[in-house]
Design a protein around this motif. Structure first.
Motif, mmCIF file in Angstrom:
data_model
loop_
_atom_site.group_PDB
_atom_site.id
_atom_site.type_symbol
_atom_site.label_atom_id
_atom_site.label_comp_id
_atom_site.label_asym_id
_atom_site.label_seq_id
_atom_site.Cartn_x
_atom_site.Cartn_y
_atom_site.Cartn_z
ATOM 1 N N PHE A 582 0.838 -1.195 0.000
ATOM 2 C CA PHE A 582 0.000 0.000 0.000
ATOM 3 C C PHE A 582 0.877 1.251 0.000
ATOM 4 N N ALA A 583 0.279 2.329 -0.471
ATOM 5 C CA ALA A 583 0.938 3.633 -0.477
ATOM 6 C C ALA A 583 -0.113 4.693 -0.177
ATOM 7 N N SER A 584 0.293 5.705 0.575
ATOM 8 C CA SER A 584 -0.625 6.797 0.867
ATOM 9 C C SER A 584 0.143 8.115 0.919
ATOM 10 N N LEU A 585 -0.537 9.160 0.522
ATOM 11 C CA LEU A 585 0.031 10.497 0.551
ATOM 12 C C LEU A 585 -0.916 11.400 1.314
ATOM 13 N N GLU A 586 -0.445 11.909 2.444
ATOM 14 C CA GLU A 586 -1.174 12.916 3.209
ATOM 15 C C GLU A 586 -0.546 14.260 2.874
ATOM 16 N N TYR A 587 -1.365 15.206 2.362
ATOM 17 C CA TYR A 587 -0.777 16.446 1.853
ATOM 18 C C TYR A 587 -1.700 17.621 2.128
ATOM 19 N N ASN A 588 -1.096 18.714 2.596
ATOM 20 C CA ASN A 588 -1.822 19.961 2.810
ATOM 21 C C ASN A 588 -1.922 20.712 1.485
ATOM 22 N N LEU A 589 -3.064 20.601 0.820
ATOM 23 C CA LEU A 589 -3.253 21.287 -0.447
ATOM 24 C C LEU A 589 -3.353 22.791 -0.251
ATOM 25 N N SER A 590 -3.782 23.189 0.951
ATOM 26 C CA SER A 590 -3.836 24.604 1.323
ATOM 27 C C SER A 590 -3.780 24.652 2.843
ATOM 28 N N PRO A 591 -3.659 25.834 3.435
ATOM 29 C CA PRO A 591 -3.627 25.882 4.895
ATOM 30 C C PRO A 591 -4.855 25.262 5.557
ATOM 31 N N ARG A 592 -5.970 25.148 4.810
ATOM 32 C CA ARG A 592 -7.196 24.603 5.398
ATOM 33 C C ARG A 592 -7.559 23.214 4.876
ATOM 34 N N LEU A 593 -7.011 22.822 3.731
ATOM 35 C CA LEU A 593 -7.427 21.572 3.083
ATOM 36 C C LEU A 593 -6.340 20.519 3.184
ATOM 37 N N LEU A 594 -6.676 19.426 3.868
ATOM 38 C CA LEU A 594 -5.763 18.295 4.035
ATOM 39 C C LEU A 594 -6.345 17.092 3.307
ATOM 40 N N ALA A 595 -5.530 16.454 2.463
ATOM 41 C CA ALA A 595 -5.980 15.305 1.676
ATOM 42 C C ALA A 595 -5.157 14.074 2.024
ATOM 43 N N LEU A 596 -5.811 12.924 2.035
ATOM 44 C CA LEU A 596 -5.145 11.637 2.223
ATOM 45 C C LEU A 596 -5.580 10.737 1.084
ATOM 46 N N LEU A 597 -4.659 10.468 0.181
ATOM 47 C CA LEU A 597 -4.929 9.648 -0.989
ATOM 48 C C LEU A 597 -4.164 8.342 -0.836
ATOM 49 N N GLY A 598 -4.857 7.217 -0.990
ATOM 50 C CA GLY A 598 -4.196 5.933 -0.796
ATOM 51 C C GLY A 598 -4.636 4.899 -1.807
ATOM 52 N N VAL A 599 -3.795 3.901 -1.986
ATOM 53 C CA VAL A 599 -4.149 2.752 -2.808
ATOM 54 C C VAL A 599 -3.551 1.510 -2.150
ATOM 55 N N ARG A 600 -4.307 0.459 -2.174
ATOM 56 C CA ARG A 600 -3.886 -0.819 -1.605
ATOM 57 C C ARG A 600 -4.086 -1.905 -2.657
ATOM 58 N N ILE A 601 -3.048 -2.651 -2.919
ATOM 59 C CA ILE A 601 -3.134 -3.770 -3.865
ATOM 60 C C ILE A 601 -3.012 -5.043 -3.044
ATOM 61 N N GLU A 602 -4.085 -5.803 -2.998
ATOM 62 C CA GLU A 602 -4.184 -6.924 -2.070
ATOM 63 C C GLU A 602 -4.502 -8.218 -2.816
ATOM 64 N N HIS A 603 -3.637 -9.203 -2.637
ATOM 65 C CA HIS A 603 -3.861 -10.526 -3.226
ATOM 66 C C HIS A 603 -4.399 -11.464 -2.154
ATOM 67 N N VAL A 604 -5.477 -12.174 -2.480
ATOM 68 C CA VAL A 604 -6.129 -13.061 -1.531
ATOM 69 C C VAL A 604 -6.181 -14.469 -2.109
ATOM 70 N N PHE A 605 -5.731 -15.408 -1.326
ATOM 71 C CA PHE A 605 -5.900 -16.828 -1.653
ATOM 72 C C PHE A 605 -6.616 -17.487 -0.483
ATOM 73 N N GLN A 606 -7.712 -18.163 -0.773
ATOM 74 C CA GLN A 606 -8.459 -18.855 0.277
ATOM 75 C C GLN A 606 -8.841 -20.235 -0.214
ATOM 76 N N LYS A 607 -8.608 -21.222 0.633
ATOM 77 C CA LYS A 607 -8.873 -22.608 0.267
ATOM 78 C C LYS A 607 -9.581 -23.293 1.418
ATOM 79 N N ILE A 608 -10.504 -24.190 1.077
ATOM 80 C CA ILE A 608 -11.166 -24.991 2.102
ATOM 81 C C ILE A 608 -11.349 -26.411 1.584
ATOM 82 N N GLU A 609 -10.997 -27.372 2.402
ATOM 83 C CA GLU A 609 -11.214 -28.790 2.113
ATOM 84 C C GLU A 609 -12.134 -29.352 3.183
#
Length: 908
Positions: A582-609
């Motif tokens: 995952f990666a995220s960027l927290e950034y003050n776009l202005s003195p009043r506006l704070l943004a948190l932009l993130g992306v998560r790439i998640e691989h899932v393997f699930q097995k049941i017998e």
């Protein structure tokens, strides 16, 4: 005339007072030893109601102070109160008065607090919420103690939109139940302790080991993607400051017990809940370790013992903090019990009433070590939890096609959970603006049901009956064993732009990280059916007189496992592997506006017998999920924020739901569906929050969720009408509004005492809808599963349209904080909510709305602590109704009873 002169003089004095000379004071509050700023310290003018608290940087400002000579006081939890005497104030002069506070051993609300700006305080948590880029809500140890909350599940249910689900051990968040939520400890995932549920039972975590609980209802990049309701994160307690040792004892009584003529439990388990029993390997002899006959028990008052302590070891350039806690508690409870099964034509197929007896225990041990050097920190947590639940339920009535005349059903069950959680976490400063955070965890769970005993009898008299013989499973003994192991890891590196969060030069933070977990589950069960060959009248309180080795050898009955003459285990084995970057960027776009932009790439393997009476097989799936998220915070002014958050998540089927496995209740059977597929969730929320004072909050939030391929529990269209699970439609959605308010009604401070009265309340209003498509179920399961829904659309299961919480607290403190008394009245309401989707001619089953009211009073006199509580004062019946076309039927009913308790503690 005299009165008129007096009135004129009074008005003139009042008028002059409006224009009296006034000024202000500013300053900062720090820890004298550590040099750290203290958040939430109280600063006030002695003898007046003029006061404030320090902000997130330890700063304060007092306005409208009359000129002259004053005494200025500063107090903070776990610190000695400091008084600056004889300060002379002049008009136009704004002096800077700084305080340096020294640590004290004094406690607050029976919670040992740390000599730092820790997040046990409701005030500090509110300030953190205000500053954070993430939309979250928290509840800290201070509030938990004030409200007499005993465990993490009850704590989380006080947060807006969160409710406990009566009848099971899960939480519902904005109408989404256990399947849609996740739980973690210090940011690392927790395993499940029960085959029925995805999440660990949060009631296992005593508030003695909790610093605070965070609830995040919208996704961010650092969270695992398998949730739609919320991630509930418990942060464990860490010691700092002076050495302490605390002993606690509490006793209580459930008023329902007065209605029980006698109290019965099954044979075998002891008083402490650490027992286990094995099943026989040879069916030719009757060799079980416990007896059938229920045992009459003496009911003692509920007891709770607690021991906790902490010590700090200081070295030249570092320190080691140690905290340990041990506790044991038990509880007796009793209730009348009713259960019915009614068809769509209002024909009652099962109607039984009786009694339910319970005895529960919980043992908890925790060790926490925290080593600090320079700006680096290392944490070690180890928690061992053991719970047991003994239950005896005996009901009488009618069971159609089973025991139609004079039916008696008795089930004796003992369930034990052992959970061992181990964590190692670290925080390092790589460079001045670059940090490394990591954590690893190994968790182990063992859930056992050793020798559940079930009898079904009919005809005869109240004291003597025949065994029901139309099914060999009518009288059985059941064993199961679940072992779950989980290994998890987190790693992240962040780089900060600017000089600091509170600094004007702060720009933001860039974070890259990895999180992963590897989980295995092994579940095995076997059921010993007693096939009656020569039926006879049997004393209902002496079942052992029939089911014994002599009668087995005489051929009065046979032992069978899945109709076989040898032991066969029904099993399923699950494996889950999740790896995510995952990666995220927290950034003050202005003195009043704070943004948190993130992306998560998640691989899932699930097995049941699985290998069961219904067949054997293996199912697995691989998925790669790209999960973006966005959070925005716009500061309208220095006291209010406008927030927006959105993101994509998914929901995995649970192991139990995917295994072709039968789970039997008294009047119902549940079978898994191996054709289940994950759901995809789209989440959004907008929120306005206003902080009139640092300790006050008013907020309004609007939220919405859209779910693709939702999973539901429903009644399968088959000869047995079993419960099962399926992706019951293409879509579901819910939306709603949340309102929250925290208000200080009164704060009066004098030289010797402080009086505070505050109110808090929250309200959630929501609506939901989902598609029901039986053709989709038939196609997806290749004709193996079918449904007979009686409508095309329905509300989401578990989604209560209205949830409300309110809390009223009064606190009186004197002797410079060494003595206090606190009382709280806590109210909760959860409206009607759908439990089971109707089918064929049957209506929906709905859990009726619940009102609960608790009262808690706590007092502290130096090292002594006293607590009194009355829980569930209203004692409303917990009822489930079936809404048929012609009328409503109560199909389940019981109540929990009023619980009274008194506790005493002493801190050395």
């Amino acid at each position: 005339m005299t009165k008129q002169v007096f009135l004129v003089l009074l008005l003139n004095i009042s008028f002059l007072g409006l224009f009296a000379q006034q000024t202000s004071i500013t300053g900062n509050v720090k820890d004298v030893k550590l040099g750290e700023t203290l958040i939430g310290a109280s600063v006030y003018v002695e003898g007046t109601t003029i006061g404030t608290v320090t902000d997130f940087d330890g700063n304060y400002t007092l306005k409208n102070i009359p000129v002259g000579t004053i005494n200025l006081k500063c107090s903070f939890i776990s610190y000695e109160t400091v008084t600056k005497k004889s300060i002379t104030l002049s008009e136009g002069d704004i002096p800077v008065i700084n305080f340096e506070m020294g640590a004290s051993s004094v406690e607050l609300n029976d919670v040992v607090v740390i000599a730092k700006a820790k997040r046990e305080s409701a005030l500090v948590l509110l300030m953190d919420q205000k500053k954070s880029a993430v939309m979250k809500q928290s509840i800290g140890a201070q509030q938990l103690a004030t409200q007499g909350i005993s465990d993490a599940a009850s704590a989380a249910s006080k947060i807006t939109g969160v409710s406990k689900q009566e009848g099971n051990k899960g939480l519902s968040v904005r109408g989404l139940g256990d399947r849609y939520n996740t739980s973690s400890l210090n940011g690392l995932p927790l395993p499940s302790n029960n085959a029925e549920y995805k999440n660990i039972e949060l009631g296992l975590f005593s508030t003695d080991i909790i610093e605070f609980i965070d609830v995040e209802k919208v996704p961010t990049a650092h969270l695992y993607g398998d949730f739609a309701g919320a991630n509930i994160n418990i942060v464990s307690k860490v010691h700092s400051g002076k050495t302490f040792l605390k002993l606690g004892l509490k006793t209580g009584y459930n008023l329902n017990l007065a209605d029980a003529d006698k109290f019965y439990l099954g044979d075998g388990p002891g008083a402490f809940g650490f027992d286990n029993f094995n099943y026989p390997q040879d069916l030719s002899t009757y060799n079980f370790e416990t007896h059938w006959n229920p045992e009459e028990k003496t009911v003692y008052p509920n007891m709770e013992f607690k021991l906790s302590g902490g010590k700090t070891f200081t070295f030249e350039n570092s320190e080691l903090n140690a905290f340990a806690s041990l506790s044991f508690d038990n509880e007796y409870s009793y209730s009348d019990y009713l259960e019915r099964k009614v068809n769509g034509s209002d024909y009652v197929r099962a109607d039984v009433k009786g009694e339910k007896y319970n005895y529960t225990t919980q043992s908890t041990g925790m060790l926490n070590l925290n080593y600090n050097w320079k700006k680096n920190k290392l944490f070690f947590n180890s928690i061992l939890l053991n719970t047991s639940d003994q239950m005896l339920r005996e009901v009488r009535g009618t069971l159609f096609d089973l025991a139609e005349v004079g039916a008696l059903v008795r089930r004796s069950e003992y369930e034990r959970n052992t959970v061992w959680v181990n964590q190692l976490l670290g925080k390092y400063e790589l460079k001045e603006k670059m940090g490394l955070n990591w954590g690893i965890a190994f968790n182990k769970v063992n859930n056992i049901v050793p020798d559940r005993k079930h009898n079904t009898m009919e005809n005869g008299t109240d004291s003597e009956k025949y065994f029901a013989t139309n099914d060999q499973a009518n009288n059985n003994r059941y064993f199961h064993d679940l072992i779950e192991d989980e290994l998890a890891a987190n790693l992240s590196v962040d780089y900060q732009f600017g000089e600091g969060f509170a600094d004007a030069d702060y720009k933001g933070r860039l974070t890259f990280g990895y999180s992963g977990k590897y989980k295995t589950r092994a579940f095995e069960a076997t059921q010993f059916n007693h096939k009656i060959k020569e039926n006879r009248l049997v004393n209902v309180d002496d079942i052992d007189s029939y089911f014994n080795n002599d009668n087995l050898q005489k051929g009065l009955f046979d032992l069978k496992v899945l109709s076989s003459d040898f032991v066969i285990l029904s099993t399923y084995d699950g494996e889950q592997v999740i790896n995510a970057g995952f990666a995220s960027l927290e950034y003050n776009l202005s003195p009043r506006l704070l943004a948190l932009l993130g992306v998560r790439i998640e691989h899932v393997f699930q097995k049941i017998e699985y290998k069961t009476a219904l067949g054997k097989g293996k199912e697995d799936f691989n998925e790669l999920n790209v999960l973006p998220s966005l959070s925005l915070k716009y500061a309208l002014n220095d006291r209010s924020n406008l927030r927006f958050a959105s993101g994509i998540t998914y929901t995995l089927p649970q192991f139990k739901e995917s295994a072709l496995f039968l789970f039997e209740g008294i009047t119902d059977v549940t079978v898994g569906n191996p054709y289940l597929t994950p759901s995809t969730n789209y989440n959004g929320e907008i929120k306005w929050e206003f902080f009139p004072k640092p300790s006050e909050l008013i907020s309004v939030a609007a939220f919405g969720k859209y779910i693709v391929d939702p999973i539901n529990k429903f009644v399968r269209a088959s000869a047995g009408n079993e419960f099962t699970y399926a992706n019951t439609g293409d879509w579901a959605y819910l939306y709603g509004v949340e309102l929250e308010a925290k208000k200080d009604i009164m704060t009066l401070s004098s030289e010797h005492s402080t009086k505070k009265f505050n109110l808090s309340a929250n309200l959630t209003l929501m609506d939901s809808k989902q598609e029901l498509d039986q053709d989709k179920i038939i196609t997806q399961t290749k004709g193996q599963f079918n449904a007979n829904f009686n409508k095309k659309e329905e509300k989401l299961q578990g989604a209560a349209p209205l949830i409300a919480n309110a809390n009223m607290t009064y606190k009186y403190t004197w002797a410079e904080g060494k003595k206090s008394i606190t009382s709280s009245l806590i109210y909760t309401y959860v409206s009607d909510r759908l439990n089971l989707i109707g089918y064929s001619s049957l209506g929906n089953q709905v859990d009726k709305g619940m009102h609960t009211l608790d009262f808690v009073m706590k007092s502290k006199i130096k090292q002594w602590g006293l607590s009194l509580s009355a829980k569930n004062i209203l004692n409303q019946d917990i009822e489930r109704k079936q809404e048929n076309a012609s009328r409503d039927w109560i199909v389940k009913s019981y109540n929990k009873g009023v619980e009274l308790s008194v506790g005493l503690s002493y801190t050395f």
